[in-house]
Design a protein around this motif. Structure first.
Motif, PDB file in Angstrom:
ATOM      1  N   ALA A  44       0.838  -1.207   0.000  1.00 32.26           N
ATOM      2  CA  ALA A  44       0.000   0.000   0.000  1.00 32.26           C
ATOM      3  C   ALA A  44       0.873   1.258   0.000  1.00 32.26           C
ATOM      4  O   ALA A  44       0.571   2.229  -0.711  1.00 32.26           O
ATOM      5  N   GLY A  45       1.961   1.252   0.758  1.00 32.12           N
ATOM      6  CA  GLY A  45       2.844   2.427   0.809  1.00 32.12           C
ATOM      7  C   GLY A  45       3.568   2.667  -0.500  1.00 32.12           C
ATOM      8  O   GLY A  45       3.833   3.817  -0.873  1.00 32.12           O
ATOM      9  N   SER A  46       3.905   1.612  -1.223  1.00 30.30           N
ATOM     10  CA  SER A  46       4.639   1.780  -2.486  1.00 30.30           C
ATOM     11  C   SER A  46       3.777   2.437  -3.558  1.00 30.30           C
ATOM     12  O   SER A  46       4.296   2.981  -4.523  1.00 30.30           O
ATOM     13  N   ALA A  47       2.482   2.406  -3.383  1.00 32.30           N
ATOM     14  CA  ALA A  47       1.579   3.027  -4.359  1.00 32.30           C
ATOM     15  C   ALA A  47       1.532   4.541  -4.191  1.00 32.30           C
ATOM     16  O   ALA A  47       0.989   5.244  -5.048  1.00 32.30           O
ATOM     17  N   ILE A  48       2.124   5.030  -3.102  1.00 27.27           N
ATOM     18  CA  ILE A  48       2.099   6.469  -2.831  1.00 27.27           C
ATOM     19  C   ILE A  48       3.371   7.102  -3.371  1.00 27.27           C
ATOM     20  O   ILE A  48       4.476   6.627  -3.115  1.00 27.27           O
ATOM     21  N   GLY A  49       3.256   8.166  -4.090  1.00 30.57           N
ATOM     22  CA  GLY A  49       4.412   8.930  -4.567  1.00 30.57           C
ATOM     23  C   GLY A  49       5.224   8.196  -5.616  1.00 30.57           C
ATOM     24  O   GLY A  49       4.815   7.189  -6.177  1.00 30.57           O
ATOM     25  N   SER A  50       6.455   8.762  -5.847  1.00 28.91           N
ATOM     26  CA  SER A  50       7.364   8.150  -6.809  1.00 28.91           C
ATOM     27  C   SER A  50       8.793   8.375  -6.331  1.00 28.91           C
ATOM     28  O   SER A  50       9.061   9.244  -5.512  1.00 28.91           O
ATOM     29  N   GLY A  51       9.730   7.562  -6.784  1.00 36.44           N
ATOM     30  CA  GLY A  51      11.139   7.710  -6.408  1.00 36.44           C
ATOM     31  C   GLY A  51      11.358   7.441  -4.926  1.00 36.44           C
ATOM     32  O   GLY A  51      10.856   6.466  -4.370  1.00 36.44           O
ATOM     33  N   HIS A  52      12.138   8.372  -4.264  1.00 37.43           N
ATOM     34  CA  HIS A  52      12.438   8.215  -2.836  1.00 37.43           C
ATOM     35  C   HIS A  52      11.186   8.316  -1.967  1.00 37.43           C
ATOM     36  O   HIS A  52      11.080   7.664  -0.936  1.00 37.43           O
ATOM     37  N   SER A  97       8.256   7.193  -2.675  1.00 36.73           N
ATOM     38  CA  SER A  97       7.594   5.894  -2.723  1.00 36.73           C
ATOM     39  C   SER A  97       8.307   4.891  -1.824  1.00 36.73           C
ATOM     40  O   SER A  97       7.671   4.078  -1.153  1.00 36.73           O
ATOM     41  N   THR A  98       9.657   4.970  -1.806  1.00 36.42           N
ATOM     42  CA  THR A  98      10.438   4.059  -0.957  1.00 36.42           C
ATOM     43  C   THR A  98      10.159   4.333   0.506  1.00 36.42           C
ATOM     44  O   THR A  98       9.946   3.406   1.306  1.00 36.42           O
ATOM     45  N   VAL A  99      10.153   5.603   0.885  1.00 36.71           N
ATOM     46  CA  VAL A  99       9.875   5.979   2.277  1.00 36.71           C
ATOM     47  C   VAL A  99       8.457   5.567   2.662  1.00 36.71           C
ATOM     48  O   VAL A  99       8.226   5.021   3.748  1.00 36.71           O
ATOM     49  N   ALA A 100       7.499   5.798   1.802  1.00 36.91           N
ATOM     50  CA  ALA A 100       6.109   5.425   2.079  1.00 36.91           C
ATOM     51  C   ALA A 100       5.978   3.912   2.191  1.00 36.91           C
ATOM     52  O   ALA A 100       5.232   3.395   3.023  1.00 36.91           O
TER      53      ALA A 100
END
Length: 147
Positions: free
Chosen positions: A68-76, A78-81
């Protein structure tokens, strides 16, 4: 020939006599039962925790949270999420697993007729009140409280 038959009959008589003289067979009672009477002097609701979890809840929660977190944002971002989702999911999964292993019980405090005070856990659906006379029955290590 007659001596042989007489000898066999004599031995059979001795064996039968010895069998009759042995101790009689005794049977077991499958344990003992102790019955004590008393009175309810206190009650409280308690939560019994099921102990440590197996880790399955944490594992599944971490995977779902990471996805679920990887679907948020992009790049770093997405990794942090993804990492944050995995940590949060792991904690949530552990909590769900542990709470599923807990149960509600009612703890009775009973003053036995001997003067001894004991506590017993009963199902919350069992209707006891302070002052109720009770019978405490223990059979093979299993105790039951009844009115």
């Amino acid at each position: 020939m007659n001596r042989t038959i007489s000898g066999v009959i004599g031995c059979a008589v001795i064996v039968l006599a010895a069998a009759c003289a042995s101790d009689p067979v005794t049977s077991s009672t499958q344990g003992s039962t102790v019955v004590r009477n008393g009175q309810v002097t206190g009650m409280r609701d308690v939560t019994i925790r099921g102990g440590r979890g197996t880790g399955i809840g944490s594992f599944v929660g971490a995977i779902l949270g990471g996805v679920a977190g990887s679907a948020i944002g992009s790049g770093h971002g997405s990794t942090v999420a993804s990492i944050g989702g995995a940590v949060g999911g792991s904690m949530a999964g552990q909590h769900v697993e542990e709470s599923s292993k807990s149960s509600q019980r009612t703890e009775l405090t009973v003053r036995l007729d001997s003067g001894e005070v004991q506590t017993y856990q009963v199902d919350p659906g069992d209707r006891f009140r302070i002052g109720d006379p009770v019978r405490v029955t223990t059979t093979n290590g299993i105790t039951r409280v009844t009115r």
